[in-house]
Design a protein around this motif. Structure first.
Motif, PDB file in Angstrom:
ATOM      1  N   MET A   1       0.843  -1.163   0.000  1.00 45.66           N
ATOM      2  CA  MET A   1       0.000   0.000   0.000  1.00 45.66           C
ATOM      3  C   MET A   1       0.890   1.228   0.000  1.00 45.66           C
ATOM      4  SD  MET A   1      -2.665   1.214   2.865  1.00 45.66           S
ATOM      5  CE  MET A   1      -3.317   2.836   2.733  1.00 45.66           C
ATOM      6  N   ARG A   2       0.465   2.228  -0.750  1.00 44.29           N
ATOM      7  CA  ARG A   2       1.182   3.493  -0.711  1.00 44.29           C
ATOM      8  C   ARG A   2       0.194   4.640  -0.858  1.00 44.29           C
ATOM      9  NH1 ARG A   2       4.430   4.132  -6.383  1.00 44.29           N
ATOM     10  NH2 ARG A   2       2.637   3.881  -7.736  1.00 44.29           N
ATOM     11  N   GLY A   3       0.594   5.786  -0.357  1.00 46.69           N
ATOM     12  CA  GLY A   3      -0.253   6.966  -0.431  1.00 46.69           C
ATOM     13  C   GLY A   3       0.570   8.191  -0.111  1.00 46.69           C
ATOM     14  N   SER A   4      -0.112   9.297   0.079  1.00 43.89           N
ATOM     15  CA  SER A   4       0.585  10.529   0.428  1.00 43.89           C
ATOM     16  C   SER A   4      -0.297  11.367   1.328  1.00 43.89           C
ATOM     17  CB  SER A   4       0.968  11.315  -0.830  1.00 43.89           C
ATOM     18  OG  SER A   4      -0.190  11.677  -1.541  1.00 43.89           O
ATOM     19  N   ALA A   5       0.326  12.278   2.046  1.00 41.59           N
ATOM     20  CA  ALA A   5      -0.379  13.223   2.914  1.00 41.59           C
ATOM     21  C   ALA A   5       0.175  14.611   2.627  1.00 41.59           C
ATOM     22  CB  ALA A   5      -0.168  12.867   4.387  1.00 41.59           C
ATOM     23  N   ALA A   6      -0.713  15.592   2.515  1.00 40.80           N
ATOM     24  CA  ALA A   6      -0.292  16.959   2.207  1.00 40.80           C
ATOM     25  C   ALA A   6       0.496  17.589   3.353  1.00 40.80           C
ATOM     26  CB  ALA A   6      -1.509  17.816   1.870  1.00 40.80           C
ATOM     27  N   ALA A   7       0.240  17.133   4.594  1.00 42.40           N
ATOM     28  CA  ALA A   7       0.951  17.667   5.747  1.00 42.40           C
ATOM     29  C   ALA A   7       1.182  16.532   6.742  1.00 42.40           C
ATOM     30  CB  ALA A   7       0.153  18.781   6.402  1.00 42.40           C
ATOM     31  N   PHE A   8       2.373  16.479   7.313  1.00 37.80           N
ATOM     32  CA  PHE A   8       2.709  15.436   8.275  1.00 37.80           C
ATOM     33  C   PHE A   8       3.588  16.047   9.346  1.00 37.80           C
ATOM     34  CE2 PHE A   8       5.289  11.906   9.868  1.00 37.80           C
ATOM     35  CZ  PHE A   8       4.301  10.985  10.175  1.00 37.80           C
ATOM     36  N   ALA A   9       3.342  15.684  10.596  1.00 38.94           N
ATOM     37  CA  ALA A   9       4.140  16.178  11.715  1.00 38.94           C
ATOM     38  C   ALA A   9       4.410  15.030  12.672  1.00 38.94           C
ATOM     39  CB  ALA A   9       3.401  17.301  12.434  1.00 38.94           C
ATOM     40  N   LEU A  10       5.470  15.156  13.460  1.00 43.12           N
ATOM     41  CA  LEU A  10       5.758  14.173  14.491  1.00 43.12           C
ATOM     42  C   LEU A  10       6.416  14.867  15.664  1.00 43.12           C
ATOM     43  CD1 LEU A  10       9.061  13.395  14.447  1.00 43.12           C
ATOM     44  CD2 LEU A  10       8.348  12.300  12.354  1.00 43.12           C
ATOM     45  N   THR A  11       6.396  14.183  16.806  1.00 45.01           N
ATOM     46  CA  THR A  11       7.070  14.694  17.990  1.00 45.01           C
ATOM     47  C   THR A  11       8.285  13.823  18.235  1.00 45.01           C
ATOM     48  OG1 THR A  11       4.971  15.454  18.914  1.00 45.01           O
ATOM     49  CG2 THR A  11       6.818  15.224  20.441  1.00 45.01           C
ATOM     50  N   LEU A  12       9.450  14.437  18.313  1.00 48.01           N
ATOM     51  CA  LEU A  12      10.704  13.737  18.511  1.00 48.01           C
ATOM     52  C   LEU A  12      11.482  14.463  19.593  1.00 48.01           C
ATOM     53  CD1 LEU A  12      12.610  11.457  17.500  1.00 48.01           C
ATOM     54  CD2 LEU A  12      13.539  13.110  15.888  1.00 48.01           C
ATOM     55  N   ALA A  13      11.854  13.746  20.637  1.00 52.52           N
ATOM     56  CA  ALA A  13      12.598  14.325  21.756  1.00 52.52           C
ATOM     57  C   ALA A  13      11.872  15.540  22.329  1.00 52.52           C
ATOM     58  CB  ALA A  13      14.020  14.691  21.329  1.00 52.52           C
ATOM     59  N   GLY A  14      10.536  15.444  22.404  1.00 53.04           N
ATOM     60  CA  GLY A  14       9.741  16.516  22.985  1.00 53.04           C
ATOM     61  C   GLY A  14       9.547  17.723  22.089  1.00 53.04           C
ATOM     62  N   ARG A  15       9.968  17.638  20.860  1.00 49.12           N
ATOM     63  CA  ARG A  15       9.805  18.758  19.919  1.00 49.12           C
ATOM     64  C   ARG A  15       8.859  18.370  18.804  1.00 49.12           C
ATOM     65  NH1 ARG A  15      15.028  22.355  19.534  1.00 49.12           N
ATOM     66  NH2 ARG A  15      15.673  22.161  21.685  1.00 49.12           N
ATOM     67  N   HIS A  16       7.976  19.295  18.452  1.00 50.25           N
ATOM     68  CA  HIS A  16       7.005  19.090  17.387  1.00 50.25           C
ATOM     69  C   HIS A  16       7.662  19.488  16.060  1.00 50.25           C
ATOM     70  CE1 HIS A  16       2.994  18.689  15.718  1.00 50.25           C
ATOM     71  NE2 HIS A  16       3.217  19.793  15.031  1.00 50.25           N
TER      72      HIS A  16
END
Length: 89
Positions: free
Chosen positions: A1-16
């Motif tokens: 399966m594959r797709g795309s998202a116009a916007a993506f965010a993650l939290t890493l080491a307490g930072r967004h």
């Protein structure tokens, strides 16, 4: 399966972190059994529009996300190799 998202965010080491558009894929996914039955019944009845399903990579793995590249474009995922971090598979 594959797709795309116009916007993506993650939290890493307490930072967004806002990553912007991404492509995601996994070579082997499954659909939750209840969702599968409900979606197939809706499609057979001609009422599939708006029906949602949950798709998950098998074996507890994670989807792979990439910016500015599409699966099959010649890239190779590289481990992060961060001490104390279990690499996603």
């Amino acid at each position: 399966m594959r797709g795309s998202a116009a916007a993506f965010a993650l939290t890493l080491a307490g930072r967004h972190l806002e990553l912007g558009p991404v492509h995601f894929y996994h070579p082997h996914v499954t659909v939750d059994e209840e969702d599968r039955r409900r979606a197939l019944a809706a499609l057979e009845a001609g009422r599939g529009q708006g029906c949602e399903i949950t798709v998950r990579p098998v074996g507890g793995e994670c989807f792979r996300h990439l910016r500015d590249a599409a699966p099959g474009s010649g890239w190779t995922p590289v481990p992060l190799e961060l001490p104390g971090l279990t690499e996603p598979r």
